[in-house]
Design an enzyme around this catalytic site. Structure first.
Site, short mmCIF file in Angstrom:
data_model
loop_
_atom_site.label_atom_id
_atom_site.label_comp_id
_atom_site.label_asym_id
_atom_site.label_seq_id
_atom_site.Cartn_x
_atom_site.Cartn_y
_atom_site.Cartn_z
N THR A 65 -20.52 -24.24 -1.56
CA THR A 65 -21.41 -23.58 -0.61
C THR A 65 -21.30 -22.06 -0.64
O THR A 65 -22.01 -21.37 0.10
CB THR A 65 -21.15 -24.08 0.82
OG1 THR A 65 -19.79 -23.80 1.17
CG2 THR A 65 -21.40 -25.58 0.92
N GLU B 113 -11.55 -14.25 -13.02
CA GLU B 113 -10.71 -13.30 -13.73
C GLU B 113 -9.54 -12.90 -12.84
O GLU B 113 -9.61 -13.01 -11.62
CB GLU B 113 -11.54 -12.06 -14.08
CG GLU B 113 -10.87 -11.12 -15.06
CD GLU B 113 -11.78 -9.96 -15.44
OE1 GLU B 113 -11.39 -9.18 -16.31
OE2 GLU B 113 -12.88 -9.85 -14.87
N GLU C 152 -10.54 -11.76 -31.27
CA GLU C 152 -10.18 -10.37 -31.00
C GLU C 152 -8.68 -10.24 -31.07
O GLU C 152 -7.94 -11.23 -31.22
CB GLU C 152 -10.68 -9.94 -29.62
CG GLU C 152 -10.07 -10.70 -28.47
CD GLU C 152 -10.67 -10.34 -27.11
OE1 GLU C 152 -9.94 -10.41 -26.11
OE2 GLU C 152 -11.86 -10.00 -27.05
N HIS D 177 -9.49 -7.15 -21.53
CA HIS D 177 -9.03 -8.51 -21.26
C HIS D 177 -7.52 -8.50 -21.05
O HIS D 177 -6.80 -7.77 -21.73
CB HIS D 177 -9.35 -9.44 -22.44
CG HIS D 177 -10.80 -9.75 -22.58
ND1 HIS D 177 -11.37 -10.09 -23.79
CD2 HIS D 177 -11.81 -9.78 -21.67
CE1 HIS D 177 -12.67 -10.33 -23.62
NE2 HIS D 177 -12.95 -10.14 -22.34
#
Length: 728
Positions: free
Chosen positions: A58, A138, A251, A294
């Site tokens: 929700t 994240e 990477e 990152h």
């Protein structure tokens, strides 16, 4: 000490109770096989059959995502709100994941909650034995992730994708569990596995424009430890009848690319008609010792560089490209030569084709200059002074000495993540000499909950060549490892290493040269380790760094380059007034997404650092996945503060980031910052047409493109003051 990026996820999703180091009470399913978690790889094969629930159903983000996914065709069967009930979006709301499993029988759950709530949400899904768990948040603390993997390794029911991942999507099966930009995708037969979200969108966009669709796309995420890695995805693609070719988007950081290369070599040997594989690697221009956007984008001891990853994949028979915009033409060519079922691919409905990017003319490594040896230490924004490090170690019964001048040998030991094992490890080497450490270091993984066992400790000591040391020194080394582990866990470190030597006269160890690297997510997402965070020396942070951090921007100025002919940047220009003067024609880059920012810098160097051009990127700048107009304005301010910048290159592939919002931010920068340098803007992705329209109507001196190569060519011309032919 801290990676220089903001640790937050803006979300108004429901609030889970704090669960720091909570031990689950559920009994997990286990198998007699050693690697029970590997049995869950098959759960990655999603499609029309997949029943999906949302945790945080929700909340604002989950609501928007679920609605969009349902309209696209995803079979969303309901969701969870703690202690909730009723309906939402016409689907049932259950009070717990266990209740949802019993009543809705989902195959997968998407977790749409903030980072500080995500750990408990993942644990709840594991306890309920949801087959596929997708965590998009994240900045979940590393120690929470290692603890979660300690749980996952004991069971064979649940598979995790993420965290810090765009998710997983079946274009051919119309099932999305994540936040990928849906208009970019088209059904087809190319499987994609990627660390970077934006680079994966670039890849998908190139395929779609070339009339080549996608089967299954797995975003493994950019964290230090991923729930699913490249080899896991490759195993799925091998068996997937819908997948006829594969793309890997990697990477710097970790070893999963090298592991993938080893798997591919074996695959090509044992399979008569292997599926063609292509790949791109980002991070060749990343400065050593920096965390590049990152959380996992840094090269640890014993880990390969972007260059070594590229070479490993290339030697395994993988077709390498230097920018994902080339994948469309490359994959069409590979499929045509492979003899695989191209007719099946052509028969599927494709998205409307648009003008494609340049096809690949030659494959060469996108890095022309030698790679410097990797330093031991990470540069980071939390700086502990020597006295602070000494005091912290002393509180864990680790007393430092000065580096011995006449020790017969040195050794290296610490605690560090073992990314492949998804656990902490003892990191050890029989030398502390920086010239040899990178080659001789080895990791000895152990379970996060259990800690290092005597066997693991003894194995590490043997690798350090201390197994024959005097008993007192050997016992002190074992105690040192236990004390480092205690510090590592209690202070939520990423790395905690020391050098040591054995005293000839006293038969005991001398400990020196500590390296401590802490996880900033523990504080910024969960408000843990406040005392450690308070040690941060704010006076050592520049105004530019502070402004970038406050805005959630990762901004890293790059050193003035040395080109392949050995000349420095300033030597290729009009003689400066001072020998120490910096170059004045570098490219300021503004990019959304760490992976795309890494690759943008790589390609600028490849295309523009050699004659007829002589320029390259001045900085790495990742606006973050949810950049706003204000973020773009601040980014321009940061870039233009560097006097070396002569042109600004804005390279955007919109996912969550909207191209029209980026355009508005650029206009705001012209009005409020005062942009006095030429600007090249390349927009692709979500709302790209609207973004181009906004820029066009502004009547500003902006060079706008949708084609990446054309944009790079214009950047080179502007930086060098004339029209030059682009080297491609």
């Amino acid at each position: 000490m801290l990676p220089q990026h903001t640790r937050c996820l803006a979300s108004k999703a429901f609030k889970y109770q704090s669960a720091h180091f909570r031990i689950p009470q559920a009994t997990f399913s286990t198998t007699t096989r050693r690697n029970g978690y590997d049995d869950t790889i098959q759960n990655l094969k999603i499609g029309t059959h997949t029943r999906v629930i949302f945790q945080g159903f929700t909340g604002k983000l989950a609501t928007a995502n679920a609605k969009e996914s349902m309209e696209w065709g995803t079979n969303v069967v309901g969701g969870v709100k703690p202690n909730g009930s009723g309906e939402h979006l016409g689907k049932p709301v259950l009070p717990s994941v266990r209740a949802a499993m019993e009543q809705l029988k989902p195959d997968a759950t998407g977790i749409y909650v903030a980072a500080h709530q995500a750990t408990a949400a993942i644990e709840e899904a594991i306890e309920a034995e949801v087959p596929l768990i997708v965590a998009v948040a994240e900045h979940i603390p590393l120690h929470d992730i290692m603890r979660i993997h300690s749980m996952l390794q004991t069971q064979s029911k649940s598979r995790l994708v993420g965290a810090n991942a765009p998710g997983i999507i079946s274009a051919i099966g119309r099932c999305r569990i994540g936040f990928q930009p849906l208009p970019t995708f088209s059904p087809g037969h190319i499987g994609i596995v990627a660390k970077s979200g934006t680079l994966s969108y670039e890849t998908v966009g190139s395929l779609t424009r070339a009339g080549v669709g996608q089967s299954l796309c797995i975003g493994v995420g950019g964290d230090v430890i991923a729930g699913t890695n490249f080899v896991d995805a490759l195993k799925v693609f091998e068996q997937d009848e819908d997948t006829e070719a594969i793309i890997i988007v990697g990477e710097l950081g970790g070893t999963t690319e090298e592991e993938a290369a080893d798997w591919i070599k074996d695959y090509n040997r044992r399979v008569k008609n292997p599926k063609p594989i292509a790949a791109v690697i980002g991070g060749f221009q990343a400065p050593p010792g920096k965390v590049m956007g990152h959380a996992g984008a840094w090269t640890g001891l014993g880990e390969g560089t972007s260059e070594s990853k590229y070479r490993a994949l290339e030697s395994a028979g993988v077709t390498m490209v230097d920018h994902p915009a080339k994948f469309g033409g490359v994959m069409k060519d590979l499929l045509a030569k492979s003899g695989r079922n191209v007719k099946k691919i052509a028969s599927l409905p494709q998205a409307q084709q648009r003008r494609s990017y340049h096809s690949l003319h030659s494959l060469r490594r996108p890095f022309a200059t030698p790679i410097a040896s990797q330093p031991i230490q990470q540069r980071r924004s939390l700086h502990l002074t020597a006295d602070q490090s000494s005091d912290l170690l002393k509180s864990y019964n680790i007393n430092l000495t000065s580096a011995p001048e006449s020790a017969p040998s040195s050794h290296y030991v610490g605690i560090s993540p073992a990314r492949a094992a998804r656990s902490p490890s003892i990191i050890a080497a029989p030398t502390a000499n920086p010239d040899h450490l990178h080659q001789r270091v080895k990791r000895f993984p152990f379970d996060y909950q259990q800690g290092p066992t005597p066997e693991v400790i003894n194995n590490a000591i043997a690798h350090m060549q201390l197994d024959a040391a005097p008993p007192k020194a050997k016992a002190q080394t074992a105690e040192l490892i236990q004390n480092l582990w205690k510090l590592y866990r209690e202070k939520e470190a990423i790395d905690a290493h020391v050098s040591l030597a054995v005293s000839e006269s006293q038969d005991e160890i001398q400990v020196y040269n500590p390296f401590l690297f802490f996880d900033d997510a523990a504080f910024k997402s969960n408000k843990r380790q406040a005392d450690l965070h308070e040690l941060r020396d704010k006076t050592s942070i520049s105004a530019t760094d502070a402004e970038a951090e406050q805005a959630g921007i990762v901004y890293i100025p790059l050193a003035s380059p040395t080109f392949s002919n050995g000349t420095t940047q300033k030597e290729t220009q009009t003689p400066p007034s001072s020998a120490a003067e910096e170059p004045r024609n570098l490219v300021g880059t503004l990019v959304n997404g760490a992976g795309l920012a890494l690759n943008t810098n790589d390609v600028l160097h490849t295309r523009l650092s050699s004659p007829p051009f002589s320029t390259t990127a001045a900085n790495f700048l990742d606006t973050g996945g949810k950049a706003t107009s204000a973020t773009i304005k601040t980014s321009f301010k940061l870039i233009l503060s560097d006097p070396r910048v002569s042109v600004v290159f804005v390279n955007i592939f919109g996912g969550l980031t909207l191209c029209d919002m980026i355009a508005e931010g650029i206009i705001m920068a012209f009005k409020e910052v005062g942009v006095d340098k030429p600007v090249v803007v390349r927009l692709r992705g979500t709302n790209e047409e609207l973004g181009q329209k906004v820029l066009g109507e502004a009547k500003l001196p902006i060079h706008a493109f949708d084609d990446f190569e054309e944009a790079v060519k214009k950047v080179g011309e502007l930086a060098n003051g004339g029209s030059r032919e682009l080297r491609n």
